[in-house]
Design a protein around this motif. Sequence first.
Motif, PDB file in Angstrom:
ATOM      1  N   THR A 162      -8.577  20.052 -14.881  1.00 34.05           N
ATOM      2  CA  THR A 162      -9.058  20.508 -13.615  1.00 34.05           C
ATOM      3  C   THR A 162      -8.006  20.498 -12.528  1.00 34.05           C
ATOM      4  N   LEU A 163      -7.176  19.635 -12.654  1.00 36.00           N
ATOM      5  CA  LEU A 163      -6.271  19.308 -11.586  1.00 36.00           C
ATOM      6  C   LEU A 163      -4.901  19.880 -11.921  1.00 36.00           C
ATOM      7  N   SER A 164      -4.737  20.508 -13.354  1.00 34.70           N
ATOM      8  CA  SER A 164      -3.645  21.155 -13.778  1.00 34.70           C
ATOM      9  C   SER A 164      -2.560  20.003 -13.519  1.00 34.70           C
ATOM     10  N   ILE A 165      -2.595  18.755 -14.028  1.00 37.09           N
ATOM     11  CA  ILE A 165      -1.617  17.842 -14.204  1.00 37.09           C
ATOM     12  C   ILE A 165      -1.811  17.131 -15.535  1.00 37.09           C
ATOM     13  N   SER A 166      -0.826  16.177 -15.874  1.00 35.46           N
ATOM     14  CA  SER A 166      -1.048  15.704 -17.311  1.00 35.46           C
ATOM     15  C   SER A 166      -1.943  14.360 -17.206  1.00 35.46           C
ATOM     16  N   GLU A 167      -2.188  14.013 -18.511  1.00 32.03           N
ATOM     17  CA  GLU A 167      -3.426  12.809 -18.615  1.00 32.03           C
ATOM     18  C   GLU A 167      -2.496  11.601 -18.217  1.00 32.03           C
ATOM     19  N   LYS A 168      -1.333  11.605 -18.324  1.00 36.24           N
ATOM     20  CA  LYS A 168      -0.629  10.350 -17.862  1.00 36.24           C
ATOM     21  C   LYS A 168      -0.714  10.450 -16.384  1.00 36.24           C
ATOM     22  N   ALA A 169      -0.305  11.288 -15.995  1.00 36.96           N
ATOM     23  CA  ALA A 169      -0.408  11.747 -14.359  1.00 36.96           C
ATOM     24  C   ALA A 169      -1.714  11.266 -13.712  1.00 36.96           C
ATOM     25  N   VAL A 170      -2.894  11.403 -14.424  1.00 35.00           N
ATOM     26  CA  VAL A 170      -4.083  11.176 -14.100  1.00 35.00           C
ATOM     27  C   VAL A 170      -4.141   9.547 -14.022  1.00 35.00           C
ATOM     28  N   GLU A 171      -3.865   8.961 -15.123  1.00 38.54           N
ATOM     29  CA  GLU A 171      -3.945   7.500 -15.417  1.00 38.54           C
ATOM     30  C   GLU A 171      -3.015   6.948 -14.316  1.00 38.54           C
ATOM     31  N   THR A 172      -1.887   7.433 -13.891  1.00 38.79           N
ATOM     32  CA  THR A 172      -1.049   6.819 -12.893  1.00 38.79           C
ATOM     33  C   THR A 172      -1.628   6.779 -11.653  1.00 38.79           C
ATOM     34  N   ARG A 173      -2.021   8.070 -11.151  1.00 36.90           N
ATOM     35  CA  ARG A 173      -2.503   8.181  -9.759  1.00 36.90           C
ATOM     36  C   ARG A 173      -3.925   7.373  -9.712  1.00 36.90           C
ATOM     37  N   VAL A 174      -4.764   7.359 -10.834  1.00 35.75           N
ATOM     38  CA  VAL A 174      -5.865   6.697 -10.520  1.00 35.75           C
ATOM     39  C   VAL A 174      -5.545   5.168 -10.425  1.00 35.75           C
ATOM     40  N   ARG A 175      -4.646   4.593 -11.001  1.00 39.48           N
ATOM     41  CA  ARG A 175      -4.021   3.280 -10.899  1.00 39.48           C
ATOM     42  C   ARG A 175      -3.614   3.019  -9.459  1.00 39.48           C
ATOM     43  N   ARG A 176      -2.725   4.013  -9.000  1.00 42.31           N
ATOM     44  CA  ARG A 176      -2.155   3.874  -7.476  1.00 42.31           C
ATOM     45  C   ARG A 176      -3.240   3.949  -6.491  1.00 42.31           C
ATOM     46  N   ALA A 177      -4.269   4.869  -6.863  1.00 42.17           N
ATOM     47  CA  ALA A 177      -5.399   5.106  -5.771  1.00 42.17           C
ATOM     48  C   ALA A 177      -6.146   3.785  -5.781  1.00 42.17           C
ATOM     49  N   ARG A 178      -6.535   3.401  -6.903  1.00 47.91           N
ATOM     50  CA  ARG A 178      -7.306   1.834  -6.815  1.00 47.91           C
ATOM     51  C   ARG A 178      -6.537   0.917  -6.067  1.00 47.91           C
ATOM     52  N   ALA A 179      -5.161   0.712  -6.166  1.00 46.39           N
ATOM     53  CA  ALA A 179      -4.478  -0.148  -5.514  1.00 46.39           C
ATOM     54  C   ALA A 179      -4.186   0.116  -4.066  1.00 46.39           C
ATOM     55  N   LYS A 180      -4.052   1.118  -3.579  1.00 47.41           N
ATOM     56  CA  LYS A 180      -4.093   1.518  -2.326  1.00 47.41           C
ATOM     57  C   LYS A 180      -5.503   1.249  -1.708  1.00 47.41           C
ATOM     58  N   LEU A 181      -6.501   1.814  -2.489  1.00 48.95           N
ATOM     59  CA  LEU A 181      -7.731   1.384  -2.024  1.00 48.95           C
ATOM     60  C   LEU A 181      -8.059   0.058  -1.710  1.00 48.95           C
ATOM     61  N   ALA A 182      -7.775  -0.980  -2.680  1.00 53.49           N
ATOM     62  CA  ALA A 182      -8.106  -2.293  -2.541  1.00 53.49           C
ATOM     63  C   ALA A 182      -7.024  -2.711  -1.387  1.00 53.49           C
ATOM     64  N   GLU A 183      -5.839  -2.261  -1.059  1.00 60.34           N
ATOM     65  CA  GLU A 183      -5.092  -2.608   0.026  1.00 60.34           C
ATOM     66  C   GLU A 183      -5.838  -2.330   1.375  1.00 60.34           C
ATOM     67  N   ARG A 184      -6.311  -1.085   1.526  1.00 54.92           N
ATOM     68  CA  ARG A 184      -7.021  -0.492   2.639  1.00 54.92           C
ATOM     69  C   ARG A 184      -8.288  -1.488   3.105  1.00 54.92           C
ATOM     70  N   LEU A 185      -9.080  -1.792   1.780  1.00 56.96           N
ATOM     71  CA  LEU A 185     -10.292  -2.506   2.103  1.00 56.96           C
ATOM     72  C   LEU A 185      -9.966  -3.907   2.593  1.00 56.96           C
ATOM     73  N   LYS A 186      -8.991  -4.424   2.049  1.00 61.98           N
ATOM     74  CA  LYS A 186      -8.631  -5.791   2.554  1.00 61.98           C
ATOM     75  C   LYS A 186      -8.083  -5.903   3.748  1.00 61.98           C
ATOM     76  N   ASP A 187      -7.373  -4.949   4.314  1.00 64.26           N
ATOM     77  CA  ASP A 187      -6.849  -4.767   5.598  1.00 64.26           C
ATOM     78  C   ASP A 187      -7.938  -4.608   6.792  1.00 64.26           C
ATOM     79  N   ARG A 188      -9.087  -4.068   6.313  1.00 62.81           N
ATOM     80  CA  ARG A 188     -10.281  -3.662   7.224  1.00 62.81           C
ATOM     81  C   ARG A 188     -11.082  -4.733   7.500  1.00 62.81           C
TER      82      ARG A 188
END
Length: 188
Positions: A162-188
Amino acid sequence: MTLDLTALTDGELAALSIAGRDTAFAEIMRRHREPVFRIIAGNIGDRDEALDLVQECFVSAHRALRRYDPDRVMRRWLTTIALNKCRDWRRRRMARRLLLFALPLEGAAEIAEERSLPDAEVAAREELARVSRAIAELPAALREPLVLHVLQDMSQAETAATLSISEKAVETRVRRARAKLAERLKDR
């Protein structure tokens, strides 16, 4: 003799809709409105705006139906349209923000909710809104794979296609998104 639309494939429904059968497109909408809504709501973080964008998404899909390839997965095609609607919405929103700084806010009024909510429901809604806003604030490169793969429950392969990226990129981006999300939610 009436045709059982629920038994037809998305490609067959698209062909019927192109031929003028409005009920065929209504069946496409019935099948896909919830996933499209979840994708949009997950991307923009505003359920009310998401309802409007779902409508826009299906209007655009109906107009572009002649370009739909019946061999392609309808869900993926609609997801692409939904993501484009989210991107358009963000661009319009940024333009409005710029204009708001130039315009006075005279006469702005807040409308209170008609009924009072129990504390637990208020807290749950506030937490959901907080998480939704945090997801919506993620960069698109992280937000879109997160919404599609985790919230929409698409496989890595579907998300990648759907996003025209590799499966590995999906895995990496989801992992990074979760980390950023956890960081943002912790700060608030």
